[in-house]
Design a protein around this motif. Structure first.
Motif, PDB file in Angstrom:
ATOM      1  N   TYR A 371     -83.949  38.444 -14.824  1.00  0.00           N
ATOM      2  CA  TYR A 371     -83.058  39.874 -14.513  1.00  0.00           C
ATOM      3  C   TYR A 371     -82.610  39.770 -12.818  1.00  0.00           C
ATOM      4  N   ARG A 372     -83.354  39.688 -12.044  1.00  0.00           N
ATOM      5  CA  ARG A 372     -83.035  39.456 -10.529  1.00  0.00           C
ATOM      6  C   ARG A 372     -83.519  38.171 -10.151  1.00  0.00           C
ATOM      7  N   VAL A 373     -82.677  37.130  -9.463  1.00  0.00           N
ATOM      8  CA  VAL A 373     -83.188  35.734  -9.263  1.00  0.00           C
ATOM      9  C   VAL A 373     -82.885  35.692  -7.743  1.00  0.00           C
ATOM     10  N   ALA A 374     -83.786  35.102  -7.139  1.00  0.00           N
ATOM     11  CA  ALA A 374     -83.489  34.615  -5.700  1.00  0.00           C
ATOM     12  C   ALA A 374     -82.230  34.064  -5.522  1.00  0.00           C
ATOM     13  N   SER A 375     -81.502  34.275  -4.435  1.00  0.00           N
ATOM     14  CA  SER A 375     -80.440  33.247  -4.272  1.00  0.00           C
ATOM     15  C   SER A 375     -80.473  31.848  -3.949  1.00  0.00           C
ATOM     16  N   GLU A 376     -81.732  31.239  -3.795  1.00  0.00           N
ATOM     17  CA  GLU A 376     -82.048  30.244  -3.664  1.00  0.00           C
ATOM     18  C   GLU A 376     -83.191  29.979  -4.604  1.00  0.00           C
ATOM     19  N   SER A 377     -83.115  29.440  -5.792  1.00  0.00           N
ATOM     20  CA  SER A 377     -84.423  29.761  -6.672  1.00  0.00           C
ATOM     21  C   SER A 377     -84.945  28.581  -7.108  1.00  0.00           C
ATOM     22  N   LYS A 378     -86.299  28.340  -7.059  1.00  0.00           N
ATOM     23  CA  LYS A 378     -86.991  26.955  -7.366  1.00  0.00           C
ATOM     24  C   LYS A 378     -87.093  27.500  -8.896  1.00  0.00           C
ATOM     25  N   ILE A 379     -86.903  28.545  -9.569  1.00  0.00           N
ATOM     26  CA  ILE A 379     -87.234  28.803 -10.768  1.00  0.00           C
ATOM     27  C   ILE A 379     -85.810  28.075 -11.542  1.00  0.00           C
ATOM     28  N   ILE A 380     -84.990  28.515 -11.236  1.00  0.00           N
ATOM     29  CA  ILE A 380     -83.554  27.829 -11.814  1.00  0.00           C
ATOM     30  C   ILE A 380     -83.671  26.347 -11.563  1.00  0.00           C
ATOM     31  N   ALA A 381     -84.058  25.903 -10.571  1.00  0.00           N
ATOM     32  CA  ALA A 381     -84.286  24.365 -10.291  1.00  0.00           C
ATOM     33  C   ALA A 381     -85.198  23.756 -11.329  1.00  0.00           C
ATOM     34  N   ALA A 382     -86.260  24.231 -11.748  1.00  0.00           N
ATOM     35  CA  ALA A 382     -87.112  23.872 -12.807  1.00  0.00           C
ATOM     36  C   ALA A 382     -86.688  23.850 -14.180  1.00  0.00           C
ATOM     37  N   LEU A 383     -85.982  25.009 -14.354  1.00  0.00           N
ATOM     38  CA  LEU A 383     -85.451  25.244 -15.573  1.00  0.00           C
ATOM     39  C   LEU A 383     -84.225  24.181 -15.899  1.00  0.00           C
ATOM     40  N   THR A 384     -83.388  24.004 -14.811  1.00  0.00           N
ATOM     41  CA  THR A 384     -82.244  22.756 -14.964  1.00  0.00           C
ATOM     42  C   THR A 384     -82.989  21.463 -15.248  1.00  0.00           C
ATOM     43  N   GLU A 385     -84.034  21.287 -14.347  1.00  0.00           N
ATOM     44  CA  GLU A 385     -84.823  20.070 -14.529  1.00  0.00           C
ATOM     45  C   GLU A 385     -85.256  19.751 -16.088  1.00  0.00           C
ATOM     46  N   ALA A 386     -85.643  20.758 -16.517  1.00  0.00           N
ATOM     47  CA  ALA A 386     -86.322  20.801 -17.815  1.00  0.00           C
ATOM     48  C   ALA A 386     -85.211  20.664 -18.882  1.00  0.00           C
ATOM     49  N   ALA A 387     -84.168  21.050 -18.681  1.00  0.00           N
ATOM     50  CA  ALA A 387     -83.119  20.981 -19.910  1.00  0.00           C
ATOM     51  C   ALA A 387     -82.458  19.451 -19.608  1.00  0.00           C
ATOM     52  N   ASP A 413     -73.720  30.291 -15.030  1.00  0.00           N
ATOM     53  CA  ASP A 413     -72.743  29.131 -15.038  1.00  0.00           C
ATOM     54  C   ASP A 413     -73.539  27.866 -15.099  1.00  0.00           C
ATOM     55  N   LYS A 414     -74.249  27.902 -13.972  1.00  0.00           N
ATOM     56  CA  LYS A 414     -75.097  26.605 -13.585  1.00  0.00           C
ATOM     57  C   LYS A 414     -76.128  26.151 -14.615  1.00  0.00           C
ATOM     58  N   LEU A 415     -76.658  27.401 -15.206  1.00  0.00           N
ATOM     59  CA  LEU A 415     -77.914  26.910 -16.148  1.00  0.00           C
ATOM     60  C   LEU A 415     -77.175  26.426 -17.451  1.00  0.00           C
ATOM     61  N   GLU A 416     -75.865  26.888 -17.792  1.00  0.00           N
ATOM     62  CA  GLU A 416     -75.030  26.138 -18.939  1.00  0.00           C
ATOM     63  C   GLU A 416     -74.895  24.793 -18.789  1.00  0.00           C
ATOM     64  N   ASP A 417     -74.199  24.663 -17.612  1.00  0.00           N
ATOM     65  CA  ASP A 417     -73.915  23.173 -17.059  1.00  0.00           C
ATOM     66  C   ASP A 417     -75.012  22.326 -17.022  1.00  0.00           C
ATOM     67  N   ALA A 418     -76.321  22.740 -16.978  1.00  0.00           N
ATOM     68  CA  ALA A 418     -77.460  21.671 -16.979  1.00  0.00           C
ATOM     69  C   ALA A 418     -77.814  21.562 -18.391  1.00  0.00           C
ATOM     70  N   GLY A 419     -77.268  22.216 -19.226  1.00  0.00           N
ATOM     71  CA  GLY A 419     -77.845  22.050 -20.576  1.00  0.00           C
ATOM     72  C   GLY A 419     -78.677  23.194 -21.448  1.00  0.00           C
ATOM     73  N   CYS A 420     -78.810  24.203 -20.328  1.00  0.00           N
ATOM     74  CA  CYS A 420     -79.776  25.312 -20.991  1.00  0.00           C
ATOM     75  C   CYS A 420     -78.676  26.239 -22.070  1.00  0.00           C
ATOM     76  N   LYS A 421     -79.554  26.995 -22.609  1.00  0.00           N
ATOM     77  CA  LYS A 421     -78.913  27.852 -23.874  1.00  0.00           C
ATOM     78  C   LYS A 421     -79.121  29.143 -23.153  1.00  0.00           C
ATOM     79  N   VAL A 422     -77.858  29.827 -22.736  1.00  0.00           N
ATOM     80  CA  VAL A 422     -77.978  31.076 -22.058  1.00  0.00           C
ATOM     81  C   VAL A 422     -77.555  32.151 -22.976  1.00  0.00           C
TER      82      VAL A 422
END
Length: 706
Positions: A371-387, A413-422
C-alpha cells in the motif's frame, strides 16, 4: 438524532488539536515541537484537500445529512470553517512562543523588522544576485489574465497602483530553484529568513515604478478528492496510465481554502475571492508559516551546529525475542509463531524472510499486498531478486493510496520489469490489507509462511509508527492467505465464508465484529464479566457504534484506545456509561489495530489492517487475523494495558466529547518509552541514560486492565 455520537469532521479537528498540544508541550525538545507544528499544518492541508473537498462535492450532489449527528453538509462545513479559525489562532500562538524560545537558544527566525542595517544590506545583495533572476513576476490586468495557482504552492501577491490604475502582481515561489531558507553567516547564532519573507520584503524591487498598496504570502489548497472509480476509467487504457492522468487532473480541481500571511486590503481579498470562486469563510489569515518546507534544511543546520538537545534522544529498534538473528527465519517460523512490535523491534525478520525465500530453490511463490512503500525499499529489492530467480512473485499494488500514487506507479513499473506479476486489486475497492504469504514445496510437503501486520511494508514508517506483526506457518492460515490472493488475482472480493480464520472486508470484518460484540453481551448477561478492548486509529462506523452502545447498556465494559477520529462519546448515563475513550499522541504515531473480546476467559483477539471506519469496513479490502498463540496474546494485552495506563501522552474523552490530559501520577508512564525500554531489556542492550523511565510491574498493569 442521538447526542452520544460526535461528527466525524469535528472529531478530526479535535485530533489535530491534540497534535498541536504536543507542539505546545515544553517537555518535548524544541525542534520536535516545531516538527509537530509542521505535522499540524500538513494534516490540515490534507483534511481540506480530501474531506472538505468531498463535502463540497456532496453539496453539489445533494448528499444526505451525517447519519450520526444529523448535521447537514452545509452545517458541517460552517462548523469546520469556524473551528479552523480558532485552530489557526492557537497554531499562531504556539509558533510565536516557540520562536521566542528558539531565540533564547540563539536560533532566530528573522523578520524584516528584526534585521540590523548590515543584515538588511546582505539580504538585499542576496536577493538581487541569487533570487531576483529566478523570479517570474506577472501583472494581472485586462491584457494579462489571472494565472492558474497551483495546489499548496506559495505565492507573493501584491496590490499595485500605477498612476491610479490598480492591478494585481503575482510572484510564484519556485521551490525547485529557490531554497526555503536564507542563512546569515555566524559562529554561534543560527539566523535565517524564510524565502517567502525575503521576497515579500523586496517585492518593491520587482514591481518598480509601481506603488504597492498591500502585500501577502498567499497559499491555495485545492480539492484533491477525485475518486478513480468515478473518473470514467476506460478499460482500453492501461490502468497505470489512467492513474497518471488522474493525478494531473486532481492538481487542477477547485480551490477550497486560501491562506494569507498578512492582513491585506479588502479590495485585494475581493479580487482573489472572485477569481478563485471562494466564500469569505474559506479565506484565512495565518501568522505562523503557511508552509513548513524549511523544516529539513533547518534540521540539517541544527545538527551541524551540534544542537542535539533540540531533538529526541535517538532510539534504535531492537531484535524481537521471538527470533534468533543467526538462524534461518523459515525454520524458526516452522517451530513457533513470531511476533514483532514496531518501532520498538526492527523489520529484520520480515526482510530476512523475503531474502531467504528469494534464494531458496524450494520456494515456489511469494505473494504480497503493498500500500505505502518506502522511497528506497529493501522489500522491493527482495521481491525483484525473487522474480529474477524464477519465483512466481505476485504483488497487489494499490495505485490509489492517497498521495502515494506516483511512488506506487513507479514501483509497479520496476516490479513488472523484474518479472513480477503486478495486479491492481478490485474495482471500486482499495486494497489496504497488509499481508504476505510464501509457498514452499519440499517433496510432497507443502509449507506456507504467512506474515500479517497492522502496518505497511515500509522500512521508514516502521521506525516512526507503532504496529504489530505476526509471522506463522499455521497451515490453515496459510491456505486462507493463498485464497485471499487467488481472489485478488481473479478481481473478486471475498464472501463472508471464504476463509477458515481470516476476516476480510468488505463482507466479513464488520459483520463478525458485531456478532462478537453481541456474543459478549450474551455471555455478560450470564457471567457478568464482559469486556471489549479496541485499539485503532479511528472509529466512525455507525453500525459498530450502535452495537457498542448496546453492549454498554447491558453492562459490558468497553475500552477504546483511539488515536484519531472517535465518534463515540463515552460516559453518558444510561447510554454509554460503561464506555471509556482514550487517545495517545506522542513521539511515535499510534497505528496498530488490535481487537480484544474477553468471551468469558476464551479471549478472542485479532490484529488487523482495518480501522472501524465505514470506508474500511465497507469500501476497502482489509484483513483481520486471529491470534492463537497464548504468549503472543499476552504481548498484545500488555500493549493495550500499558497504552491505557499512559499518564504522559494520553488524553481521556469526557461525556461532552472533549479531551482532557490524563492526570500525571507516579510512576510516570509514557507507554511508548516504556515499550522501548522493555525492548532494550529483552535484547540485553543499554537504554540511553538521558531518558528516564520509572520502574513498573508489567504483569501487574496487565492484570489491572484484564
Amino acid at each position: 438524532m442521538p447526542e452520544f455520537y460526535d461528527n466525524r469532521e469535528l472529531s478530526w479537528l479535535k485530533f489535530n488539536h491534540r497534535v498541536l498540544e504536543e507542539a505546545q508541550n515544553v517537555e518535548n525538545p524544541l525542534f520536535e515541537r516545531l516538527r509537530f507544528l509542521a505535522i499540524v499544518a500538513n494534516n490540515l492541508d490534507e483534511f481540506y484537500m480530501v474531506r472538505v473537498g468531498s463535502m463540497h462535492d456532496q453539496i453539489l450532489l445533494e448528499k444526505p445529512a451525517d447519519n450520526k449527528t444529523g448535521m447537514s453538509v452545509r452545517e458541517q462545513l460552517d462548523a469546520v470553517y469556524l473551528k479552523t479559525q480558532k485552530h489557526n489562532k492557537d497554531r499562531d500562538k504556539a509558533f510565536e512562543k516557540l520562536a521566542k524560545e528558539l531565540k533564547d537558544k540563539n536560533v532566530h527566525f528573522l523578520r524584516p523588522e528584526n534585521l540590523s542595517s548590515d543584515e538588511k544590506e546582505m539580504m538585499k545583495q542576496y536577493f538581487d544576485q541569487e533570487v531576483m533572476p529566478l523570479l517570474s513576476p506577472q501583472v494581472v490586468d485586462p491584457k494579462h489574465p489571472f494565472p492558474f495557482l497551483a495546489n499548496r504552492q506559495s505565492y507573493i501577491i501584491v496590490q499595485l497602483n500605477m498612476k491610479n490604475r490598480k492591478s494585481l502582481g503575482i510572484i510564484a515561489i519556485n521551490r525547485q530553484f529557490l531554497k526555503p531558507l536564507v542563512f546569515i553567516p555566524g559562529k554561534k547564532a543560527v539566523k535565517f529568513m524564510r524565502m517567502e519573507d525575503l521576497i515579500l520584503m523586496y517585492a518593491q524591487r520587482v514591481f518598480r515604478d509601481m506603488d504597492i498598496e498591500g502585500r501577502s504570502v498567499v497559499r491555495i489548497i485545492r480539492n484533491a478528492d477525485l475518486d478513480a472509480e468515478e473518473a470514467y476509467y476506460d478499460e482500453d487504457i492501461d490502468y497505470r496510465e489512467f492513474m497518471k492522468m488522474l493525478i494531473k487532473k486532481r492538481s487542477k480541481l477547485r480551490p477550497v481554502r486560501v491562506e494569507f500571511s498578512e492582513d491585506v486590503p479588502k479590495e485585494l481579498k475581493a479580487i482573489l475571492r472572485k477569481r478563485l470562486k471562494l466564500t469569505a469563510s474559506q479565506m484565512f489569515i495565518v501568522k505562523s508559516p503557511l508552509s513548513f518546507e524549511f523544516i529539513a534544511p533547518l534540521e540539517e543546520k541544527l545538527h551541524s551546529t551540534h544542537r542535539e538537545t533540540f531533538f529526541y534522544t535517538q532510539l534504535t529498534p531492537q531484535v524481537t525475542p521471538y527470533a534468533e538473528p543467526n538462524t534461518s527465519i523459515m525454520r524458526q517460523i516452522l517451530d513457533h509463531d513470531i511476533f514483532i512490535s514496531y518501532p520498538f523491534q526492527n523489520t529484520t525478520p520480515v526482510l530476512k524472510l523475503l531474502q531467504e525465500a528469494a534464494l531458496d530453490k524450494k520456494v515456489v511463490a511469494i505473494k504480497i499486498a503493498l500500500y505505502r512503500v518506502a522511497s528506497e525499499s529493501k522489500i522491493i529489492a527482495a521481491l525483484t531478486e525473487a522474480a529474477e530467480n524464477g519465483k512466481d512473485v505476485v504483488v497487489a499494488m494499490e495505485l490509489k493510496a492517497r498521495f502515494d500514487e506516483e511512488n506506487n506507479i513507479n514501483w509497479s513499473d520496476k516490479l513488472e520489469d523484474a518479472g513480477c506479476k503486478v495486479i491492481y486489486g478490485v474495482d471500486y475497492y482499495k486494497v489496504h490489507s497488509k499481508i504476505m504469504v510464501i509457498l514452499r514445496k519440499d517433496g510432497n510437503l507443502t509449507q506456507t509462511f504467512t506474515h500479517v501486520s497492522s502496518g505497511n511494508y515500509n522500512e521508514k514508517t516502521s521506525r516512526l509508527y507503532t504496529d504489530v506483526n505476526l509471522m506463522t506457518a499455521n497451515k490453515e492460515i496459510g491456505e486462507d492467505a493463498l485464497e485471499f490472493f487467488n481472489l485478488l488475482q481473479l478481481a473478486k472480493i471475498s464472501e463472508a465464508n471464504d476463509f477458515t480464520h481470516f476476516l476480510a472486508s468488505p463482507m466479513g470484518i464488520k459483520n463478525k465484529f458485531i456478532a462478537l460484540i453481541q456474543e459478549e453481551i450474551r455471555v455478560h448477561n450470564v457471567h457478568g464479566d464482559g469486556h471489549i478492548f479496541f485499539k485503532m486509529n479511528s472509529l466512525t462506523d455507525k453500525d459498530v457504534l450502535d452495537t457498542l452502545v448496546e453492549a454498554s447498556k447491558a453492562g459490558v465494559k468497553v475500552d477504546l484506545l483511539v488515536r484519531g477520529i472517535c465518534c463515540q462519546i463515552p460516559g453518558i448515563p444510561g447510554v454509554s456509561e460503561n464506555i471509556r475513550v482514550r487517545s495517545i499522541i506522542g513521539r511515535f504515531l499510534e497505528h496498530s489495530r488490535i481487537y480484544y473480546f474477553h468471551a468469558h476467559g476464551e479471549e478472542k483477539m485479532y490484529i488487523s489492517s482495518a480501522d472501524l471506519m465505514t470506508r474500511n469496513t465497507e469500501k476497502r479490502v482489509e484483513l483481520a487475523c486471529p491470534v492463537y498463540d497464548a504468549k503472543i496474546k499476552e504481548e498484545l494485552k500488555t500493549i493495550l494495558a500499558i497504552g491505557w495506563k499512559d499518564n504522559v501522552n494520553a488524553r481521556v474523552m469526557d461525556e461532552k466529547g472533549d479531551y482532557k490530559q490524563v492526570k500525571k501520577e507516579k510512576p510516570a508512564i509514557n507507554s511508548q518509552l516504556q515499550l522501548y525500554h522493555r525492548a532494550y531489556q529483552e535484547a540485553e542492550k543499554d537504554f540511553p541514560e538521558t531518558l528516564e523511565v520509572d520502574p513498573i510491574t508489567w504483569d501487574g498493569i496487565t492484570r489491572e486492565i484484564f
